[in-house]
Design an enzyme around this catalytic site. Structure first.
Site, mmCIF file in Angstrom:
data_model
loop_
_atom_site.group_PDB
_atom_site.id
_atom_site.type_symbol
_atom_site.label_atom_id
_atom_site.label_comp_id
_atom_site.label_asym_id
_atom_site.label_seq_id
_atom_site.Cartn_x
_atom_site.Cartn_y
_atom_site.Cartn_z
ATOM 1 N N ASN A 6 0.828 -1.193 -0.110
ATOM 2 C CA ASN A 6 0.093 -0.007 -0.114
ATOM 3 C C ASN A 6 0.911 1.391 0.101
ATOM 4 O O ASN A 6 1.426 1.375 0.894
ATOM 5 C CB ASN A 6 -0.966 -0.239 1.244
ATOM 6 C CG ASN A 6 -1.917 1.213 1.298
ATOM 7 O OD1 ASN A 6 -1.253 2.239 0.973
ATOM 8 N ND2 ASN A 6 -3.188 1.120 1.603
ATOM 9 N N HIS A 9 0.940 6.267 1.639
ATOM 10 C CA HIS A 9 1.780 7.060 2.445
ATOM 11 C C HIS A 9 2.872 7.855 1.770
ATOM 12 O O HIS A 9 3.430 8.700 2.385
ATOM 13 C CB HIS A 9 2.309 6.286 3.685
ATOM 14 C CG HIS A 9 1.229 5.993 4.705
ATOM 15 N ND1 HIS A 9 0.790 7.167 5.574
ATOM 16 C CD2 HIS A 9 0.254 5.177 5.000
ATOM 17 C CE1 HIS A 9 -0.525 6.739 6.321
ATOM 18 N NE2 HIS A 9 -0.640 5.474 5.948
ATOM 19 N N HIS A 42 -5.560 3.852 -1.936
ATOM 20 C CA HIS A 42 -6.883 4.092 -1.359
ATOM 21 C C HIS A 42 -7.520 5.484 -1.705
ATOM 22 O O HIS A 42 -6.538 6.513 -1.503
ATOM 23 C CB HIS A 42 -7.027 3.947 0.138
ATOM 24 C CG HIS A 42 -8.135 4.251 0.832
ATOM 25 N ND1 HIS A 42 -8.212 4.191 2.194
ATOM 26 C CD2 HIS A 42 -9.480 4.858 0.292
ATOM 27 C CE1 HIS A 42 -9.582 4.116 2.370
ATOM 28 N NE2 HIS A 42 -10.112 4.635 1.468
ATOM 29 N N ARG A 44 -9.388 8.379 -1.385
ATOM 30 C CA ARG A 44 -10.478 8.796 -0.085
ATOM 31 C C ARG A 44 -11.330 9.860 -0.675
ATOM 32 O O ARG A 44 -10.911 10.449 -1.642
ATOM 33 C CB ARG A 44 -9.766 9.226 1.064
ATOM 34 C CG ARG A 44 -9.076 7.928 1.642
ATOM 35 C CD ARG A 44 -8.400 8.348 3.055
ATOM 36 N NE ARG A 44 -9.352 8.623 4.094
ATOM 37 C CZ ARG A 44 -9.899 7.881 4.948
ATOM 38 N NH1 ARG A 44 -8.988 6.586 5.170
ATOM 39 N NH2 ARG A 44 -10.593 8.051 5.820
ATOM 40 N N ARG A 48 -6.982 12.887 0.752
ATOM 41 C CA ARG A 48 -6.096 13.306 1.723
ATOM 42 C C ARG A 48 -4.670 12.905 1.017
ATOM 43 O O ARG A 48 -3.773 13.463 1.451
ATOM 44 C CB ARG A 48 -6.265 13.068 2.983
ATOM 45 C CG ARG A 48 -6.259 11.518 3.554
ATOM 46 C CD ARG A 48 -6.268 11.131 4.810
ATOM 47 N NE ARG A 48 -7.679 11.519 5.321
ATOM 48 C CZ ARG A 48 -7.805 10.820 6.476
ATOM 49 N NH1 ARG A 48 -7.040 9.889 7.096
ATOM 50 N NH2 ARG A 48 -9.241 10.900 6.804
ATOM 51 N N GLU A 69 -8.893 0.595 -3.109
ATOM 52 C CA GLU A 69 -9.692 0.885 -1.969
ATOM 53 C C GLU A 69 -10.603 2.110 -2.040
ATOM 54 O O GLU A 69 -9.962 2.946 -2.427
ATOM 55 C CB GLU A 69 -8.869 0.799 -0.503
ATOM 56 C CG GLU A 69 -7.917 -0.279 -0.501
ATOM 57 C CD GLU A 69 -7.170 0.013 0.947
ATOM 58 O OE1 GLU A 69 -7.358 1.061 1.441
ATOM 59 O OE2 GLU A 69 -6.424 -0.804 1.086
ATOM 60 N N THR A 100 -8.431 3.782 8.331
ATOM 61 C CA THR A 100 -9.769 3.012 8.266
ATOM 62 C C THR A 100 -9.991 2.016 9.679
ATOM 63 O O THR A 100 -9.090 1.197 9.971
ATOM 64 C CB THR A 100 -9.576 1.596 7.084
ATOM 65 O OG1 THR A 100 -9.014 2.441 6.142
ATOM 66 C CG2 THR A 100 -11.087 1.218 6.910
ATOM 67 N N GLU A 151 -11.092 -9.277 2.672
ATOM 68 C CA GLU A 151 -9.828 -8.731 3.504
ATOM 69 C C GLU A 151 -10.114 -8.655 5.014
ATOM 70 O O GLU A 151 -11.012 -7.744 5.399
ATOM 71 C CB GLU A 151 -9.324 -7.407 2.875
ATOM 72 C CG GLU A 151 -8.151 -7.199 3.631
ATOM 73 C CD GLU A 151 -7.178 -6.030 2.786
ATOM 74 O OE1 GLU A 151 -7.478 -5.687 1.638
ATOM 75 O OE2 GLU A 151 -6.433 -5.406 3.398
ATOM 76 N N HIS A 214 -3.874 -4.466 7.836
ATOM 77 C CA HIS A 214 -3.942 -3.096 8.727
ATOM 78 C C HIS A 214 -3.242 -3.455 9.908
ATOM 79 O O HIS A 214 -3.253 -4.326 10.574
ATOM 80 C CB HIS A 214 -5.452 -3.097 9.000
ATOM 81 C CG HIS A 214 -5.519 -1.435 9.324
ATOM 82 N ND1 HIS A 214 -5.263 -0.717 10.398
ATOM 83 C CD2 HIS A 214 -6.088 -0.492 8.378
ATOM 84 C CE1 HIS A 214 -5.450 0.315 10.369
ATOM 85 N NE2 HIS A 214 -6.009 0.855 9.228
HETATM 86 N N1 PXP Z 1 -5.882 -3.106 3.862
HETATM 87 C C1 PXP Z 1 -6.792 -2.225 3.992
HETATM 88 C C2 PXP Z 1 -8.228 -2.417 3.453
HETATM 89 C C3 PXP Z 1 -6.721 -0.715 4.352
HETATM 90 O O1 PXP Z 1 -7.559 0.197 4.495
HETATM 91 C C4 PXP Z 1 -5.044 -0.223 4.819
HETATM 92 C C5 PXP Z 1 -5.106 0.944 5.067
HETATM 93 O O2 PXP Z 1 -5.158 1.949 4.103
HETATM 94 C C6 PXP Z 1 -4.197 -1.412 4.560
HETATM 95 C C7 PXP Z 1 -4.639 -2.756 4.331
HETATM 96 C C8 PXP Z 1 -2.638 -1.147 5.096
HETATM 97 O O3 PXP Z 1 -2.677 -0.849 6.382
HETATM 98 P P1 PXP Z 1 -1.551 -0.392 6.887
HETATM 99 O O4 PXP Z 1 -1.044 0.912 6.396
HETATM 100 O O5 PXP Z 1 -1.555 -0.253 8.434
HETATM 101 O O6 PXP Z 1 -0.376 -1.349 6.826
#
Ligand code: PXP
Length: 260
Positions: A6, A9, A42, A44, A48, A69, A100, A151, A214
């Site tokens: 992901n 960030h 994602h 959003r 953001r 996402e 999330t 998921e 997550h």
């Molecule tokens: N899976 C989903 C569905 C998420 O919403 C997120 C956070 O955006 C992640 C995985 C990744 O989470 P993390 O950034 O905490 O590893």
């Protein structure tokens, strides 16, 4: 175990200055070289971090599957439906949340909206997934609507782990509800892993593909990656955080190695 990286960030860092650097697109080739199996982003409602310009370019240029996402928002679903990523994962979204916070809610009218959105994307040959808490009810609802993937939300496991084994409880970000005896936390941790295991079995019985994610990081990922029926982990924040010190490609490689 497949790894979806992901990269939201990276865009968080860009948005801190509202400029064009760093560009999340630059992460794709490095993630692939490091052994990632999927790119997760994602889009959003508040934009953001990732915006539609990113989504478009990432889908166009990534040679590995892109998992987008999003919330059940008709405007966003239309944008993503036109861009045709490999997969769309529906997540709950609150403007005021930092990230999330929980799995999808299947009460009406959410159930009907999810059902409609999944069928809209399926008609465009896009895989669908639901981000859910590891409960029987959520798995049954996912099966009824007919997504290919679920998921499982590992946030609860990750929070307990961080309060039990990390120094989180000694920082300003300590989680108040988990500021309890270690022996209780230990039991809660065991239960959180068992819940994920049970949910993975239930989902597999229903013929659903199982992913999880997550809050997973280099220290806590083992217990989740050892659950055989979980086929894919989506990990973001911890990989980007490590990248600051070791570089993005190394950070992804280290996670790939752990998952093997
Ligand atoms: N899976 C989903 C569905 C998420 O919403 C997120 C956070 O955006 C992640 C995985 C990744 O989470 P993390 O950034 O905490 O590893």
């Amino acid at each position: 175990m497949l790894l979806g990286v992901n990269i939201d960030h990276i865009a968080v860092l860009r948005e801190a200055r509202k400029i064009n650097d760093p560009d999340p697109l630059d992460a794709i080739g490095l993630a692939i070289r490091a052994g990632a199996d999927q790119i997760t982003i994602h889009l959003r409602e508040d934009r953001r971090h990732i915006n539609e310009y990113d989504v478009e370019r990432i889908i166009k240029h990534s040679t590995i599957p892109v998992n987008v996402e999003c919330a059940v928002d008709p405007d966003i679903i239309e944008i993503i439906g036109d861009l045709k990523p490999h997969r769309v994962t529906f997540v709950p979204e609150k403007r005021e949340e930092v990230t999330t916070e929980g799995g999808l809610n299947f009460d009406e009218p959410n159930f009907a909206n999810l059902d409609k959105s999944v069928h809209y994307l399926k008609a465009r040959e896009i895989e669908t997934s639901f981000f859910i808490d590891p409960t029987k009810e959520a798995i049954r609802a996912s099966k009824t609507i007919g997504v290919k993937w679920v998921e499982l939300h590992t946030g609860s496991y990750a929070n307990i782990f961080a309060m039990l084994y990390g120094n989180l409880r000694h920082t300003p970000h300590a989680i108040k509800e988990l500021d309890i005896e270690r022996s209780k936390l230990q039991k809660m941790l065991v239960k959180s892993v068992q819940d994920l295991q049970d949910a993975a079995e239930e989902a597999d019985d229903y013929g659903l593909q199982v992913a999880a994610g997550h809050g997973l990081n280099y220290i806590n990922v083992d217990a989740v990656s050892n659950i055989e029926l979980i086929k894919e982990l989506n990990i973001g924040q911890s990989i980007i955080a490590r990248s600051v010190f070791t570089g993005f490609e190394n950070a992804v490689k280290e996670m790939v190695t752990l998952l093997k």
